[in-house]
Design a protein around this motif. Structure first.
Motif, mmCIF file in Angstrom:
data_model
loop_
_atom_site.group_PDB
_atom_site.id
_atom_site.type_symbol
_atom_site.label_atom_id
_atom_site.label_comp_id
_atom_site.label_asym_id
_atom_site.label_seq_id
_atom_site.Cartn_x
_atom_site.Cartn_y
_atom_site.Cartn_z
ATOM 1 N N HIS A 141 -55.500 -19.896 -7.606
ATOM 2 C CA HIS A 141 -55.650 -21.344 -7.455
ATOM 3 C C HIS A 141 -56.820 -21.799 -8.311
ATOM 4 C CE1 HIS A 141 -57.012 -25.140 -5.536
ATOM 5 N NE2 HIS A 141 -55.709 -25.330 -5.394
ATOM 6 N N TYR A 142 -56.570 -22.786 -9.170
ATOM 7 C CA TYR A 142 -57.599 -23.318 -10.056
ATOM 8 C C TYR A 142 -58.057 -24.700 -9.574
ATOM 9 C CZ TYR A 142 -57.174 -20.067 -14.059
ATOM 10 O OH TYR A 142 -57.202 -18.981 -14.889
ATOM 11 N N LYS A 143 -59.338 -24.935 -9.604
ATOM 12 C CA LYS A 143 -59.869 -26.269 -9.373
ATOM 13 C C LYS A 143 -59.993 -26.964 -10.723
ATOM 14 C CE LYS A 143 -62.352 -25.032 -5.153
ATOM 15 N NZ LYS A 143 -63.683 -24.932 -4.482
ATOM 16 N N ALA A 144 -58.843 -27.171 -11.342
ATOM 17 C CA ALA A 144 -58.801 -27.782 -12.674
ATOM 18 C C ALA A 144 -57.387 -28.285 -12.935
ATOM 19 C CB ALA A 144 -59.211 -26.779 -13.753
ATOM 20 N N ASN A 145 -57.278 -29.278 -13.806
ATOM 21 C CA ASN A 145 -55.992 -29.813 -14.227
ATOM 22 C C ASN A 145 -55.197 -28.733 -14.960
ATOM 23 O OD1 ASN A 145 -54.302 -31.220 -16.535
ATOM 24 N ND2 ASN A 145 -54.583 -32.768 -14.948
ATOM 25 N N TRP A 146 -53.895 -28.711 -14.733
ATOM 26 C CA TRP A 146 -53.068 -27.647 -15.308
ATOM 27 C C TRP A 146 -53.056 -27.667 -16.834
ATOM 28 C CZ3 TRP A 146 -50.690 -32.299 -15.211
ATOM 29 C CH2 TRP A 146 -49.624 -32.538 -16.052
ATOM 30 N N LEU A 147 -53.263 -28.833 -17.439
ATOM 31 C CA LEU A 147 -53.237 -28.905 -18.892
ATOM 32 C C LEU A 147 -54.437 -28.207 -19.525
ATOM 33 C CD1 LEU A 147 -51.886 -32.504 -19.569
ATOM 34 C CD2 LEU A 147 -50.741 -30.330 -20.011
ATOM 35 N N LEU A 148 -55.546 -28.112 -18.797
ATOM 36 C CA LEU A 148 -56.688 -27.361 -19.319
ATOM 37 C C LEU A 148 -56.365 -25.871 -19.382
ATOM 38 C CD1 LEU A 148 -59.682 -29.132 -17.521
ATOM 39 C CD2 LEU A 148 -58.727 -29.575 -19.797
ATOM 40 N N ILE A 149 -55.542 -25.403 -18.456
ATOM 41 C CA ILE A 149 -55.101 -24.000 -18.493
ATOM 42 C C ILE A 149 -54.102 -23.808 -19.630
ATOM 43 C CG2 ILE A 149 -54.183 -22.087 -17.129
ATOM 44 C CD1 ILE A 149 -54.834 -23.711 -14.619
ATOM 45 N N VAL A 150 -53.204 -24.775 -19.807
ATOM 46 C CA VAL A 150 -52.261 -24.737 -20.933
ATOM 47 C C VAL A 150 -53.023 -24.684 -22.250
ATOM 48 C CG1 VAL A 150 -50.505 -26.053 -22.181
ATOM 49 C CG2 VAL A 150 -50.374 -25.870 -19.688
ATOM 50 N N ASP A 151 -54.045 -25.525 -22.383
ATOM 51 C CA ASP A 151 -54.863 -25.523 -23.598
ATOM 52 C C ASP A 151 -55.432 -24.134 -23.851
ATOM 53 O OD1 ASP A 151 -54.421 -28.232 -23.823
ATOM 54 O OD2 ASP A 151 -56.432 -28.826 -23.192
ATOM 55 N N ASN A 152 -55.964 -23.527 -22.798
ATOM 56 C CA ASN A 152 -56.590 -22.210 -22.911
ATOM 57 C C ASN A 152 -55.600 -21.156 -23.403
ATOM 58 O OD1 ASN A 152 -56.929 -19.505 -21.097
ATOM 59 N ND2 ASN A 152 -58.924 -20.190 -21.851
ATOM 60 N N LEU A 153 -54.397 -21.188 -22.875
ATOM 61 C CA LEU A 153 -53.389 -20.194 -23.238
ATOM 62 C C LEU A 153 -52.784 -20.468 -24.617
ATOM 63 C CD1 LEU A 153 -51.602 -19.951 -19.779
ATOM 64 C CD2 LEU A 153 -53.066 -18.225 -20.814
#
Length: 370
Positions: A141-153
């Motif tokens: 579980h991330y305390k962050a918007n999913w698009l920030l994870i998409v950006d990272n990947l």
């Protein structure tokens, strides 16, 4: 903010075993997930229509769910089929249900218009069901918007700095490698990147036989990102100079990284993942080692991404600036924005076409005496 007419991962299948009633917020909607007695997955709005009590605090009865506040019972379609002490049940009394499909150990949910829920639109990744590909499924579980994870990947360059001692291997990766190809697709992108004659990254080195540990490899990563936030990474490690770039696969070891980002809210995310390999045979310690290495690596990402979310929350006016490595993620965000805008426009047109009803006010509401 959210694209609704598409499939999202709601759970791994093992999260629903033993009759579990799983509450999960998806796209800021409270959802109850469970398996019926017949083994079919059910997804209902997690809120009783009577007094608003969460249904996951109730109990499953066969294929149905009973709210344990006043005893209203709902079938898998969300229809209320029993009210204790009341014989007549209004036909429209019930809760919202969601199209849901179990495939390849994942539970997929459709949050938009049920009439548009086409199972053929679920992204197919055969490695999740082929027995030679082994791995350990997991959730974060991330305390962050999913698009920030998409950006990272979307950006392999960060491997060099964030994951030097885990998934990356060295800072050299950012300086000497460039994408061989960035393919912009209608609902995502494909990126390929090679790193030649380099030491194996720590996670890979840990699971190699003693005679191969530390020996240089030629490394290829192919990343596929799909709307709304589905990432597949094909990784290949070959003996340095073996000719893998021309098709020789002798001595090659491969992995398949599967990651699914599902928005919980605008600033929190469900993150489902597994890391598969096809060469461990019966040595399941390889899967266990890879699983732990990925957790270690993801925690390195998580630390930065959640800090990034705090910065963005503190200054909503801040605009992120792009560099050359952001080409793929910029295309993804542009594609998503375009799809969301089209969906909103269609919904606005639909609402405008619906007949409007003007409620008749009671005399006291209209300012008249009775």
């Amino acid at each position: 903010m959210f694209l609704k007419n598409c499939w999202y991962v709601a759970a791994w299948d093992h999260e629903l075993i033993d009759g579990r009633m799983l509450p999960r917020t998806i796209l800021e909607e409270a959802v109850l997930l469970y398996k019926s007695e017949t083994g079919k997955v059910v997804a209902l709005q997690d809120r009783c229509c009577h007094r608003g009590v969460p249904l996951h605090l109730g109990r499953r009865e066969g294929d149905c769910v009973r709210c344990m506040y006043h005893g209203l019972k709902f079938d898998p379609t969300g229809k209320c089929i029993q009210i204790p002490g009341q014989e007549v049940i209004p036909p429209k009394l019930g809760v919202k249900s969601y199209p849901v499909i179990e495939k390849d150990h994942l539970v997929w949910i459709w949050m938009g218009d049920p009439a548009k829920a086409d199972p053929a639109q679920i992204i197919d990744f055969p490695y999740l069901r082929e027995p030679q590909w082994k791995g350990v499924p997991d959730y974060m579980h991330y305390k962050a918007n999913w698009l920030l994870i998409v950006d990272n990947l979307s950006d392999f360059a960060h491997l060099a700095f964030v994951h030097t001692k885990t998934l990356g291997g060295s800072e050299e990766y950012a300086y000497v490698t460039k994408p061989v190809a960035v393919e912009r697709q209608p609902r995502g992108f494909r990126v390929e990147r090679w790193h030649m004659d380099a030491p194996p990254p720590p996670f890979h080195n840990k699971v190699l036989p003693a005679e191969l540990k530390g020996k240089h490899v030629d490394r290829r990563n192919i990343g596929h990102m799909h709307i709304p936030g589905i990432f597949f990474l094909e990784s290949m490690f070959s003996p340095a100079g073996s000719g893998s770039e021309t098709g020789n696969r002798e001595g090659t070891k491969e992995y398949r990284n599967c990651q699914f980002m599902t928005p919980e809210t605008r600033s929190t995310t469900h993150f489902f993942w597994t890391y598969l390999n096809n060469w461990e045979g019966e040595d399941h310690n390889i899967s266990r080692s890879l699983h732990q290495s990925l957790i270690e690596g993801f925690m390195e990402d998580k630390h930065l991404i959640e800090a990034q979310q705090k910065v963005l929350d503190a200054d909503p006016e801040f605009k992120m600036l792009a560099v050359a490595a952001d080409a793929a993620l910029s295309h993804f965000r542009w594609t998503l924005d375009k799809l969301v805008a089209a969906e909103r426009a269609e919904e606005a047109t639909r609402q405008a076409a619906e007949p409007r009803t003007i409620p008749i006010k009671a005399p006291h509401q209209a300012g008249l005496s009775a």
